[in-house]
Design a protein around this motif. Structure first.
Motif, PDB file in Angstrom:
ATOM      1  N   PHE A 106      40.296  27.866  53.918  1.00  0.00           N
ATOM      2  CA  PHE A 106      39.671  29.197  53.899  1.00  0.00           C
ATOM      3  C   PHE A 106      39.135  29.515  52.504  1.00  0.00           C
ATOM      4  CE2 PHE A 106      40.539  33.639  52.679  1.00  0.00           C
ATOM      5  CZ  PHE A 106      39.590  34.289  53.448  1.00  0.00           C
ATOM      6  N   LEU A 107      39.907  29.226  51.468  1.00  0.00           N
ATOM      7  CA  LEU A 107      39.460  29.474  50.093  1.00  0.00           C
ATOM      8  C   LEU A 107      38.216  28.653  49.764  1.00  0.00           C
ATOM      9  CD1 LEU A 107      42.892  29.544  48.220  1.00  0.00           C
ATOM     10  CD2 LEU A 107      41.388  31.483  48.687  1.00  0.00           C
ATOM     11  N   ARG A 108      38.175  27.447  50.268  1.00  0.00           N
ATOM     12  CA  ARG A 108      36.996  26.608  50.045  1.00  0.00           C
ATOM     13  C   ARG A 108      35.769  27.231  50.715  1.00  0.00           C
ATOM     14  NH1 ARG A 108      36.400  20.194  51.724  1.00  0.00           N
ATOM     15  NH2 ARG A 108      34.859  19.644  50.142  1.00  0.00           N
ATOM     16  N   ALA A 109      35.968  27.782  51.905  1.00  0.00           N
ATOM     17  CA  ALA A 109      34.866  28.454  52.604  1.00  0.00           C
ATOM     18  C   ALA A 109      34.409  29.693  51.845  1.00  0.00           C
ATOM     19  CB  ALA A 109      35.299  28.814  54.022  1.00  0.00           C
ATOM     20  N   ILE A 110      35.356  30.457  51.317  1.00  0.00           N
ATOM     21  CA  ILE A 110      35.018  31.653  50.534  1.00  0.00           C
ATOM     22  C   ILE A 110      34.261  31.267  49.273  1.00  0.00           C
ATOM     23  CG2 ILE A 110      36.064  33.386  49.007  1.00  0.00           C
ATOM     24  CD1 ILE A 110      35.916  34.379  51.808  1.00  0.00           C
ATOM     25  N   ASN A 111      34.641  30.149  48.669  1.00  0.00           N
ATOM     26  CA  ASN A 111      33.978  29.674  47.456  1.00  0.00           C
ATOM     27  C   ASN A 111      32.489  29.443  47.695  1.00  0.00           C
ATOM     28  OD1 ASN A 111      34.389  28.874  44.661  1.00  0.00           O
ATOM     29  ND2 ASN A 111      33.997  26.767  45.302  1.00  0.00           N
ATOM     30  N   ARG A 112      32.127  29.176  48.972  1.00  0.00           N
ATOM     31  CA  ARG A 112      30.738  28.901  49.332  1.00  0.00           C
ATOM     32  C   ARG A 112      30.038  30.113  49.947  1.00  0.00           C
ATOM     33  NH1 ARG A 112      31.769  23.188  52.595  1.00  0.00           N
ATOM     34  NH2 ARG A 112      32.602  21.979  50.849  1.00  0.00           N
ATOM     35  N   PHE A 113      30.752  31.225  50.084  1.00  0.00           N
ATOM     36  CA  PHE A 113      30.219  32.395  50.790  1.00  0.00           C
ATOM     37  C   PHE A 113      29.744  33.418  49.767  1.00  0.00           C
ATOM     38  CE2 PHE A 113      31.139  36.387  53.355  1.00  0.00           C
ATOM     39  CZ  PHE A 113      30.022  36.256  54.155  1.00  0.00           C
ATOM     40  N   ALA A 114      28.456  33.393  49.477  1.00  0.00           N
ATOM     41  CA  ALA A 114      27.901  34.245  48.425  1.00  0.00           C
ATOM     42  C   ALA A 114      27.987  35.722  48.767  1.00  0.00           C
ATOM     43  CB  ALA A 114      26.444  33.854  48.158  1.00  0.00           C
TER      44      ALA A 114
END
Length: 222
Positions: A130-138
């Protein structure tokens, strides 16, 4: 028992069990959102799909409990971060006692080791995904609030920022985002192993340590 007394008894039982049902619904939605967004990205799973995965018959349950997507994202952080910060506290204290707060790998370990240790009930690193996805969610607009929620992780990253303060700030922040990507990728690397074999804990630990070393080297590049 009279009908009036039976009605009062039933209402009392319903009043006592309603909070438990609400709590269970909230936890199920948070778990489903963390899992689906971690697997497919924040844009890859709709609120409706999350509600269905959580087993909620009420399509408006996410709106009722969390407001919107941003509110659900915040709720995931609020559910997970306190336990991670509790694990960071002794790591930070030990680093300070040993005089290692100037060591980039130590600082990165303070930030990422609790995430590496955090697994869901299936043994997967769903929060790291989830954190990895957030890292990519501008479009995520709550980063400042999360830094306030995780002051120890923020402290480790800020010390690291100070070590490279001679570099352009935009370069430092870009490298920190890449370090996040490297570490979260390493943490989740073993999660997709076939069920028959499962994660290799020795390899998982080696991958994690390699990610810390690579990220520290990245931060210090000229």
């Amino acid at each position: 028992m009279s009908q009036a007394k039976e009605t009062r008894r039933r209402k009392s039982v319903e009043a006592q069990t309603a909070p438990n049902r609400a709590t269970a619904t909230i936890e199920a939605i948070i778990e489903a959102a963390e899992r689906l967004w971690g697997a497919h990205g924040i844009e890859g799973a709709s609120l409706r799909e999350i509600s269905i995965a959580a087993g909620s018959a009420n399509k408006s349950s996410i709106g009722y409990h969390f407001g919107d997507k941003q509110g659900l994202i915040r709720a995931i952080f609020e559910a997970r971060i306190p336990a991670l910060e509790d694990r960071r506290r002794p790591l930070l204290a030990a680093a300070e006692a040993e005089g290692k707060l100037d060591d980039p790998i130590t600082l990165l370990r303070i930030a990422f080791l609790p995430v590496f240790e955090e697994v869901d009930r299936h043994g997967r690193h769903s929060f790291a995904a989830f954190l990895r996805a957030i890292n990519r969610f501008a479009q995520w607009d709550g980063r400042t609030g999360i830094q306030q929620l995780a002051p120890l992780a923020s402290a480790a990253f800020n010390i690291l920022r100070q070590k490279v303060s001679h570099m352009p700030q935009d370069l430092v922040e870009a490298r920190l985002r890449l370090a996040n990507e490297i570490c979260y990728g390493a943490i989740t690397d073993q999660d997709d192993n076939p069920p028959a074999t499962g994660p290799d804990p020795v390899l998982a630990t080696k991958m994690f340590e390699d990610a810390l070393a690579a990220s520290a080297h990245l931060m210090l590049l000229g």
